[in-house]
Design a protein around this motif. Structure first.
Motif, PDB file in Angstrom:
ATOM      1  N   ILE A   1      -3.755   9.498  -6.458  1.00  0.00           N
ATOM      2  CA  ILE A   1      -3.286   9.153  -5.111  1.00  0.00           C
ATOM      3  C   ILE A   1      -2.221  10.103  -4.568  1.00  0.00           C
ATOM      4  O   ILE A   1      -2.021  10.184  -3.357  1.00  0.00           O
ATOM      5  CB  ILE A   1      -2.747   7.704  -5.056  1.00  0.00           C
ATOM      6  CG1 ILE A   1      -1.435   7.563  -5.848  1.00  0.00           C
ATOM      7  CG2 ILE A   1      -3.795   6.724  -5.567  1.00  0.00           C
ATOM      8  CD1 ILE A   1      -0.810   6.174  -5.735  1.00  0.00           C
TER       9      ILE A   1
ATOM     10  N   LEU B   1      -1.503  11.069  -0.515  1.00  0.00           N
ATOM     11  CA  LEU B   1      -0.335  10.446   0.109  1.00  0.00           C
ATOM     12  C   LEU B   1       0.601  11.493   0.702  1.00  0.00           C
ATOM     13  O   LEU B   1       1.229  11.254   1.735  1.00  0.00           O
ATOM     14  CB  LEU B   1       0.419   9.588  -0.912  1.00  0.00           C
ATOM     15  CG  LEU B   1      -0.265   8.290  -1.344  1.00  0.00           C
ATOM     16  CD1 LEU B   1       0.574   7.564  -2.389  1.00  0.00           C
ATOM     17  CD2 LEU B   1      -0.517   7.382  -0.150  1.00  0.00           C
TER      18      LEU B   1
ATOM     19  N   THR C   1      -8.840   0.676  -1.228  1.00  0.00           N
ATOM     20  CA  THR C   1      -7.446   0.358  -0.908  1.00  0.00           C
ATOM     21  C   THR C   1      -6.684   1.603  -0.491  1.00  0.00           C
ATOM     22  O   THR C   1      -5.910   1.597   0.470  1.00  0.00           O
ATOM     23  CB  THR C   1      -6.756  -0.296  -2.117  1.00  0.00           C
ATOM     24  OG1 THR C   1      -7.473  -1.465  -2.501  1.00  0.00           O
ATOM     25  CG2 THR C   1      -5.315  -0.672  -1.793  1.00  0.00           C
ATOM     26  N   LEU C   2      -6.893   2.702  -1.218  1.00  0.00           N
ATOM     27  CA  LEU C   2      -6.242   3.963  -0.867  1.00  0.00           C
ATOM     28  C   LEU C   2      -6.696   4.429   0.509  1.00  0.00           C
ATOM     29  O   LEU C   2      -5.873   4.838   1.343  1.00  0.00           O
ATOM     30  CB  LEU C   2      -6.555   5.030  -1.917  1.00  0.00           C
ATOM     31  CG  LEU C   2      -6.065   6.446  -1.591  1.00  0.00           C
ATOM     32  CD1 LEU C   2      -4.549   6.492  -1.465  1.00  0.00           C
ATOM     33  CD2 LEU C   2      -6.544   7.438  -2.652  1.00  0.00           C
TER      34      LEU C   2
ATOM     35  N   THR D   1      -5.065   2.410   3.181  1.00  0.00           N
ATOM     36  CA  THR D   1      -3.644   2.740   3.256  1.00  0.00           C
ATOM     37  C   THR D   1      -3.431   4.035   4.039  1.00  0.00           C
ATOM     38  O   THR D   1      -2.536   4.137   4.875  1.00  0.00           O
ATOM     39  CB  THR D   1      -3.044   2.896   1.850  1.00  0.00           C
ATOM     40  OG1 THR D   1      -3.193   1.668   1.143  1.00  0.00           O
ATOM     41  CG2 THR D   1      -1.568   3.256   1.909  1.00  0.00           C
TER      42      THR D   1
ATOM     43  N   THR E   1      -2.113   3.141   8.496  1.00  0.00           N
ATOM     44  CA  THR E   1      -0.675   2.966   8.284  1.00  0.00           C
ATOM     45  C   THR E   1      -0.002   2.254   9.449  1.00  0.00           C
ATOM     46  O   THR E   1       1.033   1.619   9.272  1.00  0.00           O
ATOM     47  CB  THR E   1       0.004   4.333   8.059  1.00  0.00           C
ATOM     48  OG1 THR E   1      -0.400   5.226   9.107  1.00  0.00           O
ATOM     49  CG2 THR E   1      -0.379   4.923   6.727  1.00  0.00           C
TER      50      THR E   1
ATOM     51  N   LEU F   1       5.368   4.949  -0.717  1.00  0.00           N
ATOM     52  CA  LEU F   1       3.977   4.517  -0.725  1.00  0.00           C
ATOM     53  C   LEU F   1       3.359   4.660  -2.113  1.00  0.00           C
ATOM     54  O   LEU F   1       2.612   3.795  -2.566  1.00  0.00           O
ATOM     55  CB  LEU F   1       3.166   5.324   0.289  1.00  0.00           C
ATOM     56  CG  LEU F   1       3.233   4.864   1.740  1.00  0.00           C
ATOM     57  CD1 LEU F   1       2.491   5.856   2.624  1.00  0.00           C
ATOM     58  CD2 LEU F   1       2.640   3.478   1.894  1.00  0.00           C
ATOM     59  N   GLU F   2       3.673   5.774  -2.783  1.00  0.00           N
ATOM     60  CA  GLU F   2       3.112   5.986  -4.118  1.00  0.00           C
ATOM     61  C   GLU F   2       3.576   4.907  -5.094  1.00  0.00           C
ATOM     62  O   GLU F   2       2.781   4.375  -5.873  1.00  0.00           O
ATOM     63  CB  GLU F   2       3.506   7.371  -4.649  1.00  0.00           C
ATOM     64  CG  GLU F   2       2.913   7.654  -6.024  1.00  0.00           C
ATOM     65  CD  GLU F   2       3.191   9.066  -6.504  1.00  0.00           C
ATOM     66  OE1 GLU F   2       2.908   9.346  -7.678  1.00  0.00           O
ATOM     67  OE2 GLU F   2       3.702   9.883  -5.708  1.00  0.00           O
TER      68      GLU F   2
ATOM     69  N   ARG G   1       4.662   1.812  -4.404  1.00  0.00           N
ATOM     70  CA  ARG G   1       4.089   0.510  -4.050  1.00  0.00           C
ATOM     71  C   ARG G   1       2.591   0.452  -4.344  1.00  0.00           C
ATOM     72  O   ARG G   1       2.076  -0.537  -4.877  1.00  0.00           O
ATOM     73  CB  ARG G   1       4.343   0.229  -2.562  1.00  0.00           C
ATOM     74  CG  ARG G   1       5.800  -0.086  -2.260  1.00  0.00           C
ATOM     75  CD  ARG G   1       6.068  -0.115  -0.774  1.00  0.00           C
ATOM     76  NE  ARG G   1       7.429  -0.586  -0.507  1.00  0.00           N
ATOM     77  CZ  ARG G   1       8.172  -0.194   0.509  1.00  0.00           C
ATOM     78  NH1 ARG G   1       7.701   0.694   1.360  1.00  0.00           N
ATOM     79  NH2 ARG G   1       9.384  -0.674   0.683  1.00  0.00           N
ATOM     80  N   LEU G   2       1.886   1.503  -3.973  1.00  0.00           N
ATOM     81  CA  LEU G   2       0.446   1.508  -4.146  1.00  0.00           C
ATOM     82  C   LEU G   2       0.070   1.569  -5.619  1.00  0.00           C
ATOM     83  O   LEU G   2      -0.893   0.909  -6.058  1.00  0.00           O
ATOM     84  CB  LEU G   2      -0.158   2.696  -3.392  1.00  0.00           C
ATOM     85  CG  LEU G   2      -1.687   2.758  -3.312  1.00  0.00           C
ATOM     86  CD1 LEU G   2      -2.253   1.487  -2.694  1.00  0.00           C
ATOM     87  CD2 LEU G   2      -2.120   3.981  -2.517  1.00  0.00           C
ATOM     88  N   THR G   3       0.821   2.340  -6.406  1.00  0.00           N
ATOM     89  CA  THR G   3       0.541   2.423  -7.837  1.00  0.00           C
ATOM     90  C   THR G   3       0.675   1.054  -8.502  1.00  0.00           C
ATOM     91  O   THR G   3      -0.180   0.651  -9.300  1.00  0.00           O
ATOM     92  CB  THR G   3       1.485   3.430  -8.522  1.00  0.00           C
ATOM     93  OG1 THR G   3       1.258   4.730  -7.981  1.00  0.00           O
ATOM     94  CG2 THR G   3       1.234   3.478 -10.026  1.00  0.00           C
TER      95      THR G   3
ATOM     96  N   LEU H   1      -2.374  -1.110  -7.375  1.00  0.00           N
ATOM     97  CA  LEU H   1      -3.638  -0.682  -7.966  1.00  0.00           C
ATOM     98  C   LEU H   1      -3.667  -0.933  -9.467  1.00  0.00           C
ATOM     99  O   LEU H   1      -4.708  -1.322 -10.027  1.00  0.00           O
ATOM    100  CB  LEU H   1      -3.874   0.801  -7.675  1.00  0.00           C
ATOM    101  CG  LEU H   1      -4.077   1.186  -6.210  1.00  0.00           C
ATOM    102  CD1 LEU H   1      -4.269   2.691  -6.078  1.00  0.00           C
ATOM    103  CD2 LEU H   1      -5.262   0.441  -5.612  1.00  0.00           C
TER     104      LEU H   1
END
Length: 227
Positions: free
Chosen positions: A100, A104, A173-174, A177, A181, A201-202, A204-206, A209
């Motif tokens: 990701i 991002l 999801t990615l 995102t 946004t 973002l990285e 939160r998203l990590t 996921l």
């Protein structure tokens, strides 16, 4: 007599790609006419045909310009981490971050068009034109296969079919995102400026996921019974 400056071919090509990227993002592929494109790029139709040959070839060039380096960066980061691991399987979190991170970072790139491209990519996932979705799939395929192999090593206990589905959900999801946004503003309490902060973002998203990837497994019978 003053001679007109002749712009280098690569500059004209870049201008056409920049204009196409922005117009495709704003209006879609079908609604962007060649007249609109040439006016935006300050180039004539002959120049577009010279550099790309057709509108379909131009669309492919727009995506290749961004996706090829993005996927190369993903795979390079995965290679680097695997080399550092000395042959050991990476953790699922390391693999997620390698995948990701490159995309991002494009959210932060407002000056060079990265943010425009991310929004264009989001349009593509809902675009009815099959040949464009097929092109995106082809461009992603080698990197996706590489990451699938890394996840299989990291999660040997997970059935292959289940892993493929979970990767599908992760990718969706990615994609959402990256493409949507602006919708974060609909959620009370979110800071609008955070939507373009790749570092936040990285993180939160990590976390999100990873939780989905490692969720408890259920058999097909259990899923049907629950439904």
């Amino acid at each position: 007599m003053t001679l007109r400056a002749i712009k280098p071919p690569h500059e004209t090509r870049t201008r056409i790609l920049d204009a196409a990227e922005e117009l495709f993002m704003q209006h879609g592929f079908e609604a962007t006419s060649m007249r609109l494109l040439t006016a935006k790029a300050a180039a004539n139709l002959a120049a577009v045909n010279y550099h790309f040959g057709s509108k379909d070839a131009l669309i492919e060039a727009v995506f290749r310009r961004r996706l090829d380096p993005m996927n190369a960066s993903r795979v390079a980061e995965l290679d680097r981490q695997e080399k550092d691991a000395g042959g050991r399987a990476l953790s699922p979190e390391q693999i997620i971050r390698a995948f990701i991170g490159a995309s991002l970072r494009m959210i932060e790139d407002a000056k060079s068009g990265g943010r425009n491209f991310i929004r264009l990519l989001g349009r593509t996932y809902t675009d009815p034109q099959k040949h464009i979705r097929s092109l995106i799939g082809q461009l992603y395929a080698p990197a996706m296969e590489r990451f699938k192999n890394a996840f299989e090593r990291a999660l040997p206990q997970m059935p292959r079919d289940e892993l493929i589905w979970r990767m599908h959900f992760m990718f969706g999801t990615l994609a959402y995102t990256l493409a949507a946004t602006d919708t974060v503003q609909l959620i009370a309490g979110c800071k609008p400026e955070d939507r373009y902060d790749a570092r936040l973002l990285e993180a939160r998203l990590t976390a999100f996921l990873l939780a989905g990837l490692l969720a408890p497994l259920h058999s097909a019978e259990e899923v049907k019974k629950a439904a």
